[in-house]
Design an enzyme around this catalytic site. Structure first.
Site, PDB file in Angstrom:
ATOM      1  N   ASP A  32       0.848  -1.190   0.000  1.00  0.00           N
ATOM      2  CA  ASP A  32       0.000   0.000   0.000  1.00  0.00           C
ATOM      3  C   ASP A  32       0.888   1.246   0.000  1.00  0.00           C
ATOM      4  O   ASP A  32       1.888   1.322   0.702  1.00  0.00           O
ATOM      5  CB  ASP A  32      -0.922  -0.004   1.232  1.00  0.00           C
ATOM      6  CG  ASP A  32      -2.086   0.963   1.087  1.00  0.00           C
ATOM      7  OD1 ASP A  32      -3.225   0.499   0.973  1.00  0.00           O
ATOM      8  OD2 ASP A  32      -1.846   2.195   1.070  1.00  0.00           O
ATOM      9  N   ILE A  33       0.458   2.234  -0.794  1.00  0.00           N
ATOM     10  CA  ILE A  33       1.241   3.464  -0.950  1.00  0.00           C
ATOM     11  C   ILE A  33       1.210   4.321   0.327  1.00  0.00           C
ATOM     12  O   ILE A  33       2.117   5.123   0.559  1.00  0.00           O
ATOM     13  CB  ILE A  33       0.730   4.235  -2.194  1.00  0.00           C
ATOM     14  CG1 ILE A  33       1.804   5.075  -2.828  1.00  0.00           C
ATOM     15  CG2 ILE A  33      -0.525   5.020  -1.902  1.00  0.00           C
ATOM     16  CD1 ILE A  33       1.434   5.564  -4.228  1.00  0.00           C
ATOM     17  N   ASN A  88     -12.883  -3.168   2.706  1.00  0.00           N
ATOM     18  CA  ASN A  88     -13.864  -2.081   2.771  1.00  0.00           C
ATOM     19  C   ASN A  88     -14.775  -2.194   1.560  1.00  0.00           C
ATOM     20  O   ASN A  88     -14.295  -2.353   0.436  1.00  0.00           O
ATOM     21  CB  ASN A  88     -13.155  -0.726   2.745  1.00  0.00           C
ATOM     22  CG  ASN A  88     -12.255  -0.528   3.958  1.00  0.00           C
ATOM     23  OD1 ASN A  88     -12.595  -0.938   5.056  1.00  0.00           O
ATOM     24  ND2 ASN A  88     -11.106   0.092   3.740  1.00  0.00           N
ATOM     25  N   GLN A  95     -14.916   2.429   1.191  1.00  0.00           N
ATOM     26  CA  GLN A  95     -14.111   1.943   0.064  1.00  0.00           C
ATOM     27  C   GLN A  95     -13.746   3.138  -0.813  1.00  0.00           C
ATOM     28  O   GLN A  95     -14.611   3.936  -1.186  1.00  0.00           O
ATOM     29  CB  GLN A  95     -14.910   0.918  -0.753  1.00  0.00           C
ATOM     30  CG  GLN A  95     -14.091   0.321  -1.885  1.00  0.00           C
ATOM     31  CD  GLN A  95     -14.843  -0.761  -2.656  1.00  0.00           C
ATOM     32  OE1 GLN A  95     -16.014  -1.057  -2.377  1.00  0.00           O
ATOM     33  NE2 GLN A  95     -14.158  -1.351  -3.625  1.00  0.00           N
ATOM     34  N   HIS A 101     -10.237  -5.356  -3.138  1.00  0.00           N
ATOM     35  CA  HIS A 101      -8.899  -5.547  -2.561  1.00  0.00           C
ATOM     36  C   HIS A 101      -9.025  -5.886  -1.081  1.00  0.00           C
ATOM     37  O   HIS A 101      -9.909  -5.383  -0.393  1.00  0.00           O
ATOM     38  CB  HIS A 101      -8.014  -4.309  -2.749  1.00  0.00           C
ATOM     39  CG  HIS A 101      -8.619  -3.030  -2.250  1.00  0.00           C
ATOM     40  ND1 HIS A 101      -9.552  -2.328  -2.979  1.00  0.00           N
ATOM     41  CD2 HIS A 101      -8.448  -2.333  -1.098  1.00  0.00           C
ATOM     42  CE1 HIS A 101      -9.917  -1.256  -2.307  1.00  0.00           C
ATOM     43  NE2 HIS A 101      -9.278  -1.231  -1.150  1.00  0.00           N
ATOM     44  N   HIS A 103      -6.913  -5.623   2.391  1.00  0.00           N
ATOM     45  CA  HIS A 103      -5.757  -5.097   3.117  1.00  0.00           C
ATOM     46  C   HIS A 103      -5.245  -6.203   4.046  1.00  0.00           C
ATOM     47  O   HIS A 103      -6.054  -6.857   4.732  1.00  0.00           O
ATOM     48  CB  HIS A 103      -6.149  -3.920   4.003  1.00  0.00           C
ATOM     49  CG  HIS A 103      -6.688  -2.727   3.278  1.00  0.00           C
ATOM     50  ND1 HIS A 103      -5.942  -1.592   3.072  1.00  0.00           N
ATOM     51  CD2 HIS A 103      -7.904  -2.481   2.714  1.00  0.00           C
ATOM     52  CE1 HIS A 103      -6.688  -0.693   2.422  1.00  0.00           C
ATOM     53  NE2 HIS A 103      -7.876  -1.207   2.199  1.00  0.00           N
TER      54      HIS A 103
END
Ligand code: AMP
Ligand code: ZN
Length: 114
Positions: A32-33, A88, A95, A101, A103
Site C-alpha cells: 500500500d502506498i 472495505n 471503500q 482488494h 488489506h
C-alpha cells in the site's frame, strides 16, 4: 475483465508502478502506498470486480485464493506476531478504490492507523 479507468487494473497492466509482493495467474499483491502498519499489502484479483458487494458463487474459488494468500505473504514478509485483514465495501464501508482488494497489515505496533 479489466476497466481502463481503474487504478488497480492499471497496476495489474504495469501502467502504474507498484511494489509487488506476489503475483500469479489470478492474483496480485503489492505494498500500500500509504501504509498503516510496518507491513501493509493489498491483495487483489486480476479480474476487475468493483467491490465485495459484487461477488457471486462463481467467485468463491477466487475469494478462497485471496484469503489463503494472506498468511503465506505475512510469513514471507517476516510478520510473526499476527496480522489484520480488512475489506472495505461501498461508501459506508469507506471503500476508496473500486477494484476489490483485501488489506493485510502486520508488524510491530504502534501503527499509524488500524
Ligand atoms: P480502500 O479505502 O479500502 O478502498 O483503500 C484503498 C487503498 O489503496 C488505500 O489504502 C490507498 O493507500 C491504496 N492505494 C491507492 N492507490 C495506490 C497505489 N497507486 N499504490 C498502492 N496503494 C494504493
Ligand atoms: Zn480494476
Amino acid at each position: 475483465m479489466s476497466d481502463p479507468n481503474c487504478i488497480f487494473c492499471k497496476i495489474i497492466a504495469g501502467q502504474i508502478p507498484s511494489k509487488k509482493a506476489f503475483e500469479d495467474e489470478h492474483l496480485l499483491a503489492f505494498h500500500d502506498i500509504k501504509p498503516w502498519a510496518p507491513v501493509h499489502v493489498l491483495i487483489i484479483p486480476k479480474l476487475h470486480i468493483a467491490s465485495l458487494a459484487d461477488i457471486g458463487p462463481e467467485h468463491e474459488a477466487l475469494m478462497g485464493r485471496m484469503l489463503g494468500l494472506a498468511p503465506r505473504l505475512m510469513r514471507e514478509l517476516g510478520v510473526t506476531n499476527g496480522f489484520r485483514t480488512l475489506i472495505n465495501s461501498g461508501p459506508d464501508g469507506r471503500q476508496e478504490v473500486y477494484h476489490l482488494h483485501m488489506h493485510v497489515m502486520g508488524g510491530p505496533r504502534p501503527w499509524s492507523q488500524g
